[in-house]
Design an enzyme around this catalytic site. Structure first.
Site, PDB file in Angstrom:
ATOM      1  N   ARG A 147     -13.711  27.239 -14.425  1.00  0.00           N
ATOM      2  CA  ARG A 147     -15.140  27.349 -14.743  1.00  0.00           C
ATOM      3  C   ARG A 147     -15.892  27.651 -13.458  1.00  0.00           C
ATOM      4  O   ARG A 147     -15.628  27.034 -12.424  1.00  0.00           O
ATOM      5  CB  ARG A 147     -15.638  26.027 -15.350  1.00  0.00           C
ATOM      6  CG  ARG A 147     -17.042  26.116 -15.884  1.00  0.00           C
ATOM      7  CD  ARG A 147     -17.540  24.768 -16.405  1.00  0.00           C
ATOM      8  NE  ARG A 147     -18.089  23.952 -15.338  1.00  0.00           N
ATOM      9  CZ  ARG A 147     -18.826  22.852 -15.529  1.00  0.00           C
ATOM     10  NH1 ARG A 147     -19.074  22.439 -16.760  1.00  0.00           N
ATOM     11  NH2 ARG A 147     -19.291  22.164 -14.513  1.00  0.00           N
ATOM     12  N   TYR A 159     -27.112  22.224 -12.212  1.00  0.00           N
ATOM     13  CA  TYR A 159     -26.009  21.674 -12.973  1.00  0.00           C
ATOM     14  C   TYR A 159     -24.673  22.288 -12.557  1.00  0.00           C
ATOM     15  O   TYR A 159     -24.556  23.512 -12.454  1.00  0.00           O
ATOM     16  CB  TYR A 159     -26.208  21.909 -14.489  1.00  0.00           C
ATOM     17  CG  TYR A 159     -24.932  21.621 -15.225  1.00  0.00           C
ATOM     18  CD1 TYR A 159     -24.576  20.298 -15.474  1.00  0.00           C
ATOM     19  CD2 TYR A 159     -24.047  22.633 -15.548  1.00  0.00           C
ATOM     20  CE1 TYR A 159     -23.362  20.002 -16.055  1.00  0.00           C
ATOM     21  CE2 TYR A 159     -22.833  22.347 -16.130  1.00  0.00           C
ATOM     22  CZ  TYR A 159     -22.493  21.029 -16.378  1.00  0.00           C
ATOM     23  OH  TYR A 159     -21.278  20.745 -16.935  1.00  0.00           O
ATOM     24  N   ASP A 220     -20.745  27.427 -18.018  1.00  0.00           N
ATOM     25  CA  ASP A 220     -21.515  26.498 -18.848  1.00  0.00           C
ATOM     26  C   ASP A 220     -23.008  26.749 -18.631  1.00  0.00           C
ATOM     27  O   ASP A 220     -23.528  26.518 -17.531  1.00  0.00           O
ATOM     28  CB  ASP A 220     -21.147  25.057 -18.439  1.00  0.00           C
ATOM     29  CG  ASP A 220     -21.691  24.015 -19.401  1.00  0.00           C
ATOM     30  OD1 ASP A 220     -22.557  24.358 -20.231  1.00  0.00           O
ATOM     31  OD2 ASP A 220     -21.249  22.854 -19.315  1.00  0.00           O
ATOM     32  N   HIS A 222     -25.309  25.091 -20.159  1.00  0.00           N
ATOM     33  CA  HIS A 222     -25.913  23.757 -20.248  1.00  0.00           C
ATOM     34  C   HIS A 222     -27.246  23.737 -20.978  1.00  0.00           C
ATOM     35  O   HIS A 222     -28.227  23.151 -20.500  1.00  0.00           O
ATOM     36  CB  HIS A 222     -26.011  23.111 -18.859  1.00  0.00           C
ATOM     37  CG  HIS A 222     -25.494  21.704 -18.863  1.00  0.00           C
ATOM     38  ND1 HIS A 222     -26.286  20.622 -18.636  1.00  0.00           N
ATOM     39  CD2 HIS A 222     -24.264  21.211 -19.104  1.00  0.00           C
ATOM     40  CE1 HIS A 222     -25.569  19.517 -18.719  1.00  0.00           C
ATOM     41  NE2 HIS A 222     -24.330  19.848 -19.017  1.00  0.00           N
ATOM     42  N   GLU A 246     -20.453  28.723 -22.486  1.00  0.00           N
ATOM     43  CA  GLU A 246     -20.629  27.434 -23.170  1.00  0.00           C
ATOM     44  C   GLU A 246     -22.100  27.045 -23.266  1.00  0.00           C
ATOM     45  O   GLU A 246     -22.875  27.303 -22.339  1.00  0.00           O
ATOM     46  CB  GLU A 246     -19.863  26.383 -22.358  1.00  0.00           C
ATOM     47  CG  GLU A 246     -20.020  24.979 -22.867  1.00  0.00           C
ATOM     48  CD  GLU A 246     -19.452  23.958 -21.898  1.00  0.00           C
ATOM     49  OE1 GLU A 246     -18.676  24.330 -20.984  1.00  0.00           O
ATOM     50  OE2 GLU A 246     -19.798  22.778 -22.042  1.00  0.00           O
ATOM     51  N   GLU A 272     -20.307  19.884 -27.305  1.00  0.00           N
ATOM     52  CA  GLU A 272     -19.967  18.656 -26.581  1.00  0.00           C
ATOM     53  C   GLU A 272     -20.876  17.493 -26.958  1.00  0.00           C
ATOM     54  O   GLU A 272     -20.499  16.345 -26.786  1.00  0.00           O
ATOM     55  CB  GLU A 272     -19.971  18.883 -25.059  1.00  0.00           C
ATOM     56  CG  GLU A 272     -21.330  19.138 -24.461  1.00  0.00           C
ATOM     57  CD  GLU A 272     -21.284  19.383 -22.948  1.00  0.00           C
ATOM     58  OE1 GLU A 272     -20.358  20.063 -22.496  1.00  0.00           O
ATOM     59  OE2 GLU A 272     -22.171  18.883 -22.249  1.00  0.00           O
ATOM     60  N   ARG A 293     -16.227  22.403 -28.960  1.00  0.00           N
ATOM     61  CA  ARG A 293     -16.262  21.609 -27.729  1.00  0.00           C
ATOM     62  C   ARG A 293     -16.324  20.097 -27.973  1.00  0.00           C
ATOM     63  O   ARG A 293     -16.526  19.324 -27.039  1.00  0.00           O
ATOM     64  CB  ARG A 293     -17.512  22.020 -26.911  1.00  0.00           C
ATOM     65  CG  ARG A 293     -17.394  23.363 -26.259  1.00  0.00           C
ATOM     66  CD  ARG A 293     -16.519  23.327 -25.031  1.00  0.00           C
ATOM     67  NE  ARG A 293     -17.149  22.659 -23.897  1.00  0.00           N
ATOM     68  CZ  ARG A 293     -16.490  21.948 -22.997  1.00  0.00           C
ATOM     69  NH1 ARG A 293     -15.195  21.770 -23.093  1.00  0.00           N
ATOM     70  NH2 ARG A 293     -17.133  21.411 -21.984  1.00  0.00           N
ATOM     71  N   GLU A 349     -10.716  21.103 -21.085  1.00  0.00           N
ATOM     72  CA  GLU A 349     -11.451  20.876 -19.833  1.00  0.00           C
ATOM     73  C   GLU A 349     -10.808  19.689 -19.105  1.00  0.00           C
ATOM     74  O   GLU A 349     -10.487  18.672 -19.716  1.00  0.00           O
ATOM     75  CB  GLU A 349     -12.921  20.557 -20.141  1.00  0.00           C
ATOM     76  CG  GLU A 349     -13.749  20.310 -18.897  1.00  0.00           C
ATOM     77  CD  GLU A 349     -15.218  20.013 -19.232  1.00  0.00           C
ATOM     78  OE1 GLU A 349     -15.512  19.635 -20.380  1.00  0.00           O
ATOM     79  OE2 GLU A 349     -16.059  20.167 -18.333  1.00  0.00           O
ATOM     80  N   TRP A 412     -31.765  19.812 -19.466  1.00  0.00           N
ATOM     81  CA  TRP A 412     -30.899  19.688 -18.290  1.00  0.00           C
ATOM     82  C   TRP A 412     -29.495  20.147 -18.624  1.00  0.00           C
ATOM     83  O   TRP A 412     -28.993  19.916 -19.692  1.00  0.00           O
ATOM     84  CB  TRP A 412     -30.847  18.235 -17.795  1.00  0.00           C
ATOM     85  CG  TRP A 412     -29.997  18.158 -16.570  1.00  0.00           C
ATOM     86  CD1 TRP A 412     -30.327  18.548 -15.311  1.00  0.00           C
ATOM     87  CD2 TRP A 412     -28.644  17.699 -16.501  1.00  0.00           C
ATOM     88  NE1 TRP A 412     -29.270  18.361 -14.453  1.00  0.00           N
ATOM     89  CE2 TRP A 412     -28.223  17.847 -15.150  1.00  0.00           C
ATOM     90  CE3 TRP A 412     -27.751  17.188 -17.440  1.00  0.00           C
ATOM     91  CZ2 TRP A 412     -26.944  17.483 -14.722  1.00  0.00           C
ATOM     92  CZ3 TRP A 412     -26.483  16.838 -17.020  1.00  0.00           C
ATOM     93  CH2 TRP A 412     -26.083  16.985 -15.671  1.00  0.00           C
TER      94      TRP A 412
HETATM   95  O1  KDG Z   1     -22.616  13.459 -19.725  1.00  0.00           O
HETATM   96  C1  KDG Z   1     -22.939  14.800 -19.579  1.00  0.00           C
HETATM   97  C2  KDG Z   1     -21.733  15.581 -19.122  1.00  0.00           C
HETATM   98  O2  KDG Z   1     -20.622  15.237 -19.907  1.00  0.00           O
HETATM   99  C3  KDG Z   1     -21.928  17.062 -19.193  1.00  0.00           C
HETATM  100  O3  KDG Z   1     -23.019  17.419 -18.401  1.00  0.00           O
HETATM  101  C4  KDG Z   1     -20.693  17.809 -18.714  1.00  0.00           C
HETATM  102  O4  KDG Z   1     -21.480  19.821 -19.710  1.00  0.00           O
HETATM  103  C5  KDG Z   1     -20.570  19.176 -19.276  1.00  0.00           C
HETATM  104  C6  KDG Z   1     -19.226  19.780 -19.296  1.00  0.00           C
HETATM  105  O5  KDG Z   1     -19.111  20.858 -19.864  1.00  0.00           O
HETATM  106  O6  KDG Z   1     -18.291  19.177 -18.780  1.00  0.00           O
HETATM  107 MG    MG Z   2     -20.788  21.470 -20.941  1.00  0.00          MG
END
Ligand code: KDG
Ligand code: MG
Length: 412
Positions: A147, A159, A220, A222, A246, A272, A293, A349, A412
């Protein structure tokens, strides 16, 4: 054999973890992960006050029935707190069944469908040279998929970038970067989506140029883009052949994925923060995503995640279970057993836990030639050293949050 007792163990070796330990009348123990990053004690209360009193006297072999009982009898369904609590019971019961039968959990789920799990690591850097070094380190550690998260000119912390000692006010440099500072209030970060969209394609172009066309690369987003911004990024990244993009948009508006899909062939991964199969239902049926995810810990356990991923298999959608360090070694083991057994495994991951965490949780997990394997010990293959766990009491910790330049709150 019946369930004799259950206890909730909170420990904070490198970060907070919540673990449920179920003990049977025959003295067999099972572990389940209930960690919800930044909201850990809400799950502790849910378990201690509302779930643990229901467990004593139940038949530990009736996993499906226990799951349905906890899901339906509460009346109030779904949500991250509820589903993390149910997940812990589910995992612990699979662990017990494995120990009683003498089999690793993946054998109970149908046996291995592959030799090991292709896993991706997290390379990051504020600038290209630092990012390239990070990619090289991951390749040297055996990763076969990586990644890529990059700094954006004009933004301070973003991030996915490993923090340096200078970022943490001289504190410990952290690879697992979240939560940024334990024991303090949440840290504010800055964000500018247009600057990010201008910068990122050039980063991927440079990485492809440096490392060639074969290495699977992931990214990602995010949850930070609007649907049309995500569509544009997906399109701009097409020449660099991503394994996946992602969380390109926030998950609440699932229609957004349809718009993104209409514009780009970059594969999409999401989920996720999802809790149940219902969160994935439309996305899978309408083939708006390519990878699921969900994490065992946040989707209610092995039992419902297996159902979700079996449903996804009908549409050639694969797994990409969430595996940051806020999934404990118990949760990681549980999803490694599941990933080994299912046919439609995609990628896992993998963010290795810190040394202290590995002393608290002894694991049969192996990492070799870029492949993870949950090991062949009966059950999940993880034991918890309670004395060691007791050395690290809970510390309140928050995830960071984002504001735009004008002060507006952003995802975030
Ligand atoms: O608790 C938040 C994290 O698990 C997250 O920010 C991690 O996005 C994430 C990832 O893809 O690992
Ligand atoms: Mg993520």
């Amino acid at each position: 054999m019946i369930i004799d007792r259950a206890e909730v163990i909170v420990t904070s070796p490198d970060r907070n973890f919540v673990t449920l330990k179920i003990t049977t009348s025959d003295g067999v123990t099972g572990l389940g992960d209930a960690t919800l990053n930044g909201r850990e004690l809400a799950v502790v209360a849910y378990l201690r006050e509302h779930v643990v009193p229901l467990l004593a006297g139940r038949d530990p072999h009736r996993i499906e029935d226990a799951w349905q009982f906890l899901y339906r009898s509460a009346y109030w369904r779904r949500g991250p707190v509820t589903m993390a609590a149910i997940a812990a019971v589910d995992m612990a019961l699979w662990d017990i069944k494995g120990k009683v039968t003498g089999l690793p959990v993946y054998q109970l789920l149908g046996g291995a469908s592959r030799e090991g799990l292709l896993a991706y690591g997290h390379a990051s850097g504020k600038e290209l040279p630092e990012l390239f070094d990070s990619v090289r380190e991951h390749l040297a550690d055996g990763y076969r998929a990586i990644r890529i998260q990059s700094g954006v000119p004009g933004l301070k912390a973003i991030y996915g970038i490993a923090s340096q000692a200078s970022d943490t006010g001289g504190g410990e440099a952290r690879y697992d970067h979240e939560p940024a500072r334990r024991g303090e209030l949440p840290v504010q970060e800055d964000w500018d989506t247009r600057a990010y969209l201008r910068h990122l394609p050039g980063v991927f172009e440079a990485v492809r140029h440096e490392f060639g066309p074969e290495l699977p690369l992931l990214h990602d987003g995010h949850h930070r883009m609007t649907p049309i911004q995500a569509a544009k990024l997906g399109k701009d990244l097409e020449p660099f052949d991503l394994f996946w993009l992602e969380d390109c948009t926030p998950a609440e508006n699932q229609e957004a994925l349809r718009l993104v899909r209409q514009h780009t062939t970059t594969p999409l991964a999401i989920g996720e923060i999802f809790n149940t199969v219902w969160d994935f239902q439309d996305l899978i049926r309408e083939q708006l995503i390519d990878y699921v995810r969900g994490a065992v810990t946040h989707m209610g356990g092995i039992t419902p995640l297996k159902k979700t991923i079996d449903y996804a298999a009908q549409y050639q959608i694969k797994s990409g279970f969430h595996g940051p360090t806020d999934i404990s070694p118990v949760g990681m083991a549980a999803q490694a057993h599941l990933g080994l057994a299912i046919h439609n495994f995609g990628i896992q991951e993998y963010m290795p836990h810190g040394e202290k965490t590995n002393q608290v949780f002894e694991q049969s997990f192996t990492w070799q030639d870029g492949l993870l394997h949950p090991g062949d010990q009966p059950g999940l293959g993880v034991t918890l050293d309670t004395d060691e766990a007791g050395r690290y009491p809970y510390e309140r910790a928050y995830l960071p949050y984002n504001r735009l330049a004008d002060g507006t709150m952003h995802d975030w």
